[in-house]
Design a protein around this motif. Sequence first.
Motif, PDB file in Angstrom:
ATOM      1  N   VAL A 137       1.876 -75.917 -53.216  1.00  0.00           N
ATOM      2  CA  VAL A 137       2.328 -75.021 -52.144  1.00  0.00           C
ATOM      3  C   VAL A 137       1.117 -74.372 -51.486  1.00  0.00           C
ATOM      4  CG1 VAL A 137       4.558 -74.566 -53.229  1.00  0.00           C
ATOM      5  CG2 VAL A 137       2.620 -73.081 -53.741  1.00  0.00           C
ATOM      6  N   GLU A 138       1.343 -73.841 -50.300  1.00  0.00           N
ATOM      7  CA  GLU A 138       0.266 -73.138 -49.615  1.00  0.00           C
ATOM      8  C   GLU A 138      -0.050 -71.838 -50.330  1.00  0.00           C
ATOM      9  OE1 GLU A 138       1.165 -72.468 -45.506  1.00  0.00           O
ATOM     10  OE2 GLU A 138       0.773 -74.559 -44.977  1.00  0.00           O
ATOM     11  N   GLU A 139      -1.310 -71.486 -50.343  1.00  0.00           N
ATOM     12  CA  GLU A 139      -1.711 -70.188 -50.879  1.00  0.00           C
ATOM     13  C   GLU A 139      -0.946 -69.115 -50.122  1.00  0.00           C
ATOM     14  OE1 GLU A 139      -5.952 -69.274 -50.482  1.00  0.00           O
ATOM     15  OE2 GLU A 139      -6.076 -69.658 -52.626  1.00  0.00           O
ATOM     16  N   GLY A 140      -0.436 -68.108 -50.828  1.00  0.00           N
ATOM     17  CA  GLY A 140       0.340 -67.053 -50.201  1.00  0.00           C
ATOM     18  C   GLY A 140       1.837 -67.259 -50.340  1.00  0.00           C
ATOM     19  N   THR A 141       2.247 -68.386 -50.953  1.00  0.00           N
ATOM     20  CA  THR A 141       3.672 -68.647 -51.178  1.00  0.00           C
ATOM     21  C   THR A 141       4.225 -67.642 -52.179  1.00  0.00           C
ATOM     22  OG1 THR A 141       3.434 -70.999 -50.690  1.00  0.00           O
ATOM     23  CG2 THR A 141       5.339 -70.363 -52.016  1.00  0.00           C
ATOM     24  N   THR A 142       5.423 -67.137 -51.915  1.00  0.00           N
ATOM     25  CA  THR A 142       6.044 -66.174 -52.820  1.00  0.00           C
ATOM     26  C   THR A 142       6.898 -66.886 -53.864  1.00  0.00           C
ATOM     27  OG1 THR A 142       8.042 -65.893 -51.491  1.00  0.00           O
ATOM     28  CG2 THR A 142       6.178 -64.425 -50.987  1.00  0.00           C
ATOM     29  N   LEU A 143       7.262 -66.137 -54.872  1.00  0.00           N
ATOM     30  CA  LEU A 143       8.113 -66.640 -55.941  1.00  0.00           C
ATOM     31  C   LEU A 143       9.429 -67.172 -55.366  1.00  0.00           C
ATOM     32  CD1 LEU A 143       8.556 -64.886 -59.308  1.00  0.00           C
ATOM     33  CD2 LEU A 143      10.550 -65.595 -58.055  1.00  0.00           C
ATOM     34  N   ALA A 144      10.084 -66.420 -54.504  1.00  0.00           N
ATOM     35  CA  ALA A 144      11.357 -66.845 -53.912  1.00  0.00           C
ATOM     36  C   ALA A 144      11.183 -68.117 -53.090  1.00  0.00           C
ATOM     37  CB  ALA A 144      11.941 -65.729 -53.055  1.00  0.00           C
ATOM     38  N   GLU A 145      10.105 -68.217 -52.346  1.00  0.00           N
ATOM     39  CA  GLU A 145       9.856 -69.412 -51.542  1.00  0.00           C
ATOM     40  C   GLU A 145       9.669 -70.639 -52.429  1.00  0.00           C
ATOM     41  OE1 GLU A 145       7.653 -67.361 -47.683  1.00  0.00           O
ATOM     42  OE2 GLU A 145       6.447 -67.900 -49.438  1.00  0.00           O
ATOM     43  N   ALA A 146       8.967 -70.470 -53.543  1.00  0.00           N
ATOM     44  CA  ALA A 146       8.748 -71.593 -54.465  1.00  0.00           C
ATOM     45  C   ALA A 146      10.062 -72.073 -55.059  1.00  0.00           C
ATOM     46  CB  ALA A 146       7.770 -71.185 -55.569  1.00  0.00           C
ATOM     47  N   ILE A 147      10.962 -71.146 -55.392  1.00  0.00           N
ATOM     48  CA  ILE A 147      12.265 -71.531 -55.931  1.00  0.00           C
ATOM     49  C   ILE A 147      13.011 -72.380 -54.909  1.00  0.00           C
ATOM     50  CG2 ILE A 147      14.541 -70.660 -56.598  1.00  0.00           C
ATOM     51  CD1 ILE A 147      13.053 -68.318 -57.963  1.00  0.00           C
ATOM     52  N   THR A 148      13.012 -71.939 -53.665  1.00  0.00           N
ATOM     53  CA  THR A 148      13.693 -72.693 -52.609  1.00  0.00           C
ATOM     54  C   THR A 148      13.053 -74.064 -52.414  1.00  0.00           C
ATOM     55  OG1 THR A 148      14.312 -70.644 -51.480  1.00  0.00           O
ATOM     56  CG2 THR A 148      14.349 -72.662 -50.172  1.00  0.00           C
ATOM     57  N   LEU A 149      11.741 -74.102 -52.345  1.00  0.00           N
ATOM     58  CA  LEU A 149      11.028 -75.370 -52.137  1.00  0.00           C
ATOM     59  C   LEU A 149      11.258 -76.356 -53.285  1.00  0.00           C
ATOM     60  CD1 LEU A 149       7.628 -74.006 -50.777  1.00  0.00           C
ATOM     61  CD2 LEU A 149       9.322 -75.334 -49.489  1.00  0.00           C
ATOM     62  N   SER A 150      11.407 -75.848 -54.487  1.00  0.00           N
ATOM     63  CA  SER A 150      11.556 -76.726 -55.655  1.00  0.00           C
ATOM     64  C   SER A 150      12.891 -77.459 -55.669  1.00  0.00           C
ATOM     65  CB  SER A 150      11.421 -75.922 -56.952  1.00  0.00           C
ATOM     66  OG  SER A 150      12.596 -75.152 -57.196  1.00  0.00           O
ATOM     67  N   GLY A 151      13.948 -76.824 -55.139  1.00  0.00           N
ATOM     68  CA  GLY A 151      15.278 -77.417 -55.178  1.00  0.00           C
ATOM     69  C   GLY A 151      15.872 -77.465 -56.575  1.00  0.00           C
ATOM     70  N   VAL A 152      15.255 -76.786 -57.530  1.00  0.00           N
ATOM     71  CA  VAL A 152      15.683 -76.866 -58.927  1.00  0.00           C
ATOM     72  C   VAL A 152      17.094 -76.331 -59.140  1.00  0.00           C
ATOM     73  CG1 VAL A 152      14.716 -74.687 -59.773  1.00  0.00           C
ATOM     74  CG2 VAL A 152      14.857 -76.623 -61.289  1.00  0.00           C
ATOM     75  N   THR A 153      17.477 -75.291 -58.435  1.00  0.00           N
ATOM     76  CA  THR A 153      18.813 -74.715 -58.655  1.00  0.00           C
ATOM     77  C   THR A 153      19.916 -75.645 -58.164  1.00  0.00           C
ATOM     78  OG1 THR A 153      18.724 -73.467 -56.584  1.00  0.00           O
ATOM     79  CG2 THR A 153      17.979 -72.337 -58.578  1.00  0.00           C
ATOM     80  N   GLU A 154      19.609 -76.507 -57.222  1.00  0.00           N
ATOM     81  CA  GLU A 154      20.600 -77.454 -56.699  1.00  0.00           C
ATOM     82  C   GLU A 154      20.941 -78.543 -57.718  1.00  0.00           C
ATOM     83  OE1 GLU A 154      18.664 -78.662 -53.113  1.00  0.00           O
ATOM     84  OE2 GLU A 154      18.614 -76.599 -52.391  1.00  0.00           O
ATOM     85  N   LYS A 155      20.135 -78.677 -58.744  1.00  0.00           N
ATOM     86  CA  LYS A 155      20.366 -79.689 -59.776  1.00  0.00           C
ATOM     87  C   LYS A 155      21.411 -79.240 -60.795  1.00  0.00           C
ATOM     88  CE  LYS A 155      15.767 -81.538 -59.212  1.00  0.00           C
ATOM     89  NZ  LYS A 155      14.535 -81.978 -59.845  1.00  0.00           N
ATOM     90  N   PHE A 156      21.852 -77.981 -60.685  1.00  0.00           N
ATOM     91  CA  PHE A 156      22.843 -77.430 -61.601  1.00  0.00           C
ATOM     92  C   PHE A 156      24.047 -76.977 -60.775  1.00  0.00           C
ATOM     93  CE2 PHE A 156      18.826 -77.062 -63.730  1.00  0.00           C
ATOM     94  CZ  PHE A 156      19.111 -77.404 -65.038  1.00  0.00           C
ATOM     95  N   GLU A 157      25.078 -77.784 -60.771  1.00  0.00           N
ATOM     96  CA  GLU A 157      26.268 -77.509 -59.975  1.00  0.00           C
ATOM     97  C   GLU A 157      26.856 -76.135 -60.301  1.00  0.00           C
ATOM     98  OE1 GLU A 157      30.684 -79.364 -59.471  1.00  0.00           O
ATOM     99  OE2 GLU A 157      29.031 -80.766 -59.784  1.00  0.00           O
ATOM    100  N   GLY A 158      27.084 -75.358 -59.245  1.00  0.00           N
ATOM    101  CA  GLY A 158      27.712 -74.059 -59.410  1.00  0.00           C
ATOM    102  C   GLY A 158      26.774 -72.930 -59.806  1.00  0.00           C
ATOM    103  N   PHE A 159      25.503 -73.228 -60.069  1.00  0.00           N
ATOM    104  CA  PHE A 159      24.573 -72.168 -60.469  1.00  0.00           C
ATOM    105  C   PHE A 159      23.996 -71.496 -59.233  1.00  0.00           C
ATOM    106  CE2 PHE A 159      20.336 -70.532 -61.450  1.00  0.00           C
ATOM    107  CZ  PHE A 159      20.654 -69.672 -62.477  1.00  0.00           C
ATOM    108  N   GLU A 160      24.127 -70.187 -59.163  1.00  0.00           N
ATOM    109  CA  GLU A 160      23.546 -69.393 -58.083  1.00  0.00           C
ATOM    110  C   GLU A 160      22.473 -68.495 -58.688  1.00  0.00           C
ATOM    111  OE1 GLU A 160      24.013 -69.368 -54.739  1.00  0.00           O
ATOM    112  OE2 GLU A 160      25.322 -71.097 -54.995  1.00  0.00           O
ATOM    113  N   PRO A 161      21.214 -68.687 -58.314  1.00  0.00           N
ATOM    114  CA  PRO A 161      20.163 -67.855 -58.910  1.00  0.00           C
ATOM    115  C   PRO A 161      20.273 -66.403 -58.466  1.00  0.00           C
ATOM    116  CG  PRO A 161      19.275 -69.161 -57.110  1.00  0.00           C
ATOM    117  CD  PRO A 161      20.695 -69.608 -57.312  1.00  0.00           C
TER     118      PRO A 161
END
Length: 101
Positions: free
Chosen positions: A29-53
Amino acid sequence: MTAKGGRARIRVEVVLAMPDRQELVSLDVEEGTTLAEAITLSGVTEKFEGFEPDLGRVGIFGRKASPGQVLRSGDRVEIYRPLLADPKEVRRQRALDQARS
């Protein structure tokens, strides 16, 4: 590393663990990326149906952090899931059970 346009890039990881499986995604990721932005960019939460972070339940290397926290190279972003049982209540029940025995 430097991206096109001269902005430096860093390597971070985003992890989400459920009782039955876990997912770890490595990102550049670009320097200056926030924690929330990294979560969105990763797409990891989409791999768990029904999970809302819950962005109030996130951290870096086991320490609570805010969604706006700027990441550093090598950080591991952790998304915490809700507890199934209150640890205080579990200890209380265990003590009561032992007292009955």
